[in-house]
Design an enzyme around this catalytic site. Structure first.
Site, PDB file in Angstrom:
ATOM      1  N   GLN A 115       0.822  -1.208   0.000  1.00 20.81           N
ATOM      2  CA  GLN A 115       0.000   0.000   0.000  1.00 20.81           C
ATOM      3  C   GLN A 115       0.858   1.261   0.000  1.00 20.81           C
ATOM      4  OE1 GLN A 115      -3.195  -0.020   2.918  1.00 20.81           O
ATOM      5  NE2 GLN A 115      -2.826  -2.186   3.228  1.00 20.81           N
TER       6      GLN A 115
ATOM      7  N   THR B 187       2.549   2.802  -2.259  1.00 21.83           N
ATOM      8  CA  THR B 187       3.827   2.820  -2.955  1.00 21.83           C
ATOM      9  C   THR B 187       3.663   2.883  -4.459  1.00 21.83           C
ATOM     10  OG1 THR B 187       3.895   0.420  -3.037  1.00 21.83           O
ATOM     11  CG2 THR B 187       4.987   1.477  -1.157  1.00 21.83           C
TER      12      THR B 187
ATOM     13  N   ARG C  44      -3.195  -8.984  -7.855  1.00 22.59           N
ATOM     14  CA  ARG C  44      -4.567  -8.653  -7.526  1.00 22.59           C
ATOM     15  C   ARG C  44      -5.378  -8.360  -8.786  1.00 22.59           C
ATOM     16  NH1 ARG C  44      -4.911  -2.621  -5.066  1.00 22.59           N
ATOM     17  NH2 ARG C  44      -6.808  -2.084  -6.118  1.00 22.59           N
TER      18      ARG C  44
ATOM     19  N   HIS D 139      -4.646  -7.358   0.947  1.00 16.07           N
ATOM     20  CA  HIS D 139      -3.302  -6.829   1.226  1.00 16.07           C
ATOM     21  C   HIS D 139      -2.412  -7.876   1.908  1.00 16.07           C
ATOM     22  CE1 HIS D 139      -4.398  -2.901  -0.139  1.00 16.07           C
ATOM     23  NE2 HIS D 139      -5.406  -2.866   0.679  1.00 16.07           N
TER      24      HIS D 139
END
Length: 166
Positions: A85, A87, A130, A140
């Protein structure tokens, strides 16, 4: 007469404010001693002396960082994309399925976030992310969860694909 004086004072005040702002942004970088206007002694050090109390936890040798790996898309190799997350992982993951030039491009249908990314010679996925498999290992998932989860998910997908008649 008062009107002209107030206009003149306003122009002078605005000019002084502009010059102060200009001096704050441009002035510190200027030096009268060097011909280019820049002082070489004041340039920041790009590699400062490391803190003696800092202990390096991870050491990556240069040969390890510069190694090249051959990815065989037609074979059994799979890229597992770890989404982290905040990034830019979402943008990069979407780029992997939409913009990379491949022999068989990923099939992205409008209105769906998932794309099917099959190998050129069979109906197996080469990308575990994903955007290609969904949240197969949970929302996540971190590296540990992916390490434990990915082989089982890929085995289930391959066995389900083998059961369906072609």
């Amino acid at each position: 007469m008062v009107e002209r004086t107030s206009k003149f004072l306003l122009i002078v005040a605005v000019s002084v404010c502009f010059m102060l702002i200009l001096y704050q942004y441009v002035g510190p970088g200027l030096s009268l001693s060097s011909p280019s206007g820049r002082s070489y002694a004041e340039e920041p050090d790009l590699f400062p002396t490391p803190d003696p109390h800092y202990v390096k936890k991870y050491y990556f040798p240069v040969r390890e960082l510069e190694r090249e790996l051959a990815f065989d898309m037609k074979g059994e190799d799979v890229i597992v994309f770890l989404h982290i997350q905040k990034t830019g992982g979402t943008t990069f993951g979407r780029h992997l399925v939409q913009n990379v030039r491949l022999e068989v491009p990923c099939d992205c249908r409008p209105g769906q976030k998932k794309c099917t990314c099959y190998r050129p010679n069979r109906r197996e996925t080469w990308l575990f992310s994903r955007f290609s498999t969904g949240w197969s290992c949970g929302l996540h998932a971190d590296w540990t969860e992916l390490t434990n989860c990915v082989p089982g998910v890929l085995d289930r997908r391959e066995s389900a694909a083998a059961k369906t008649p072609r």
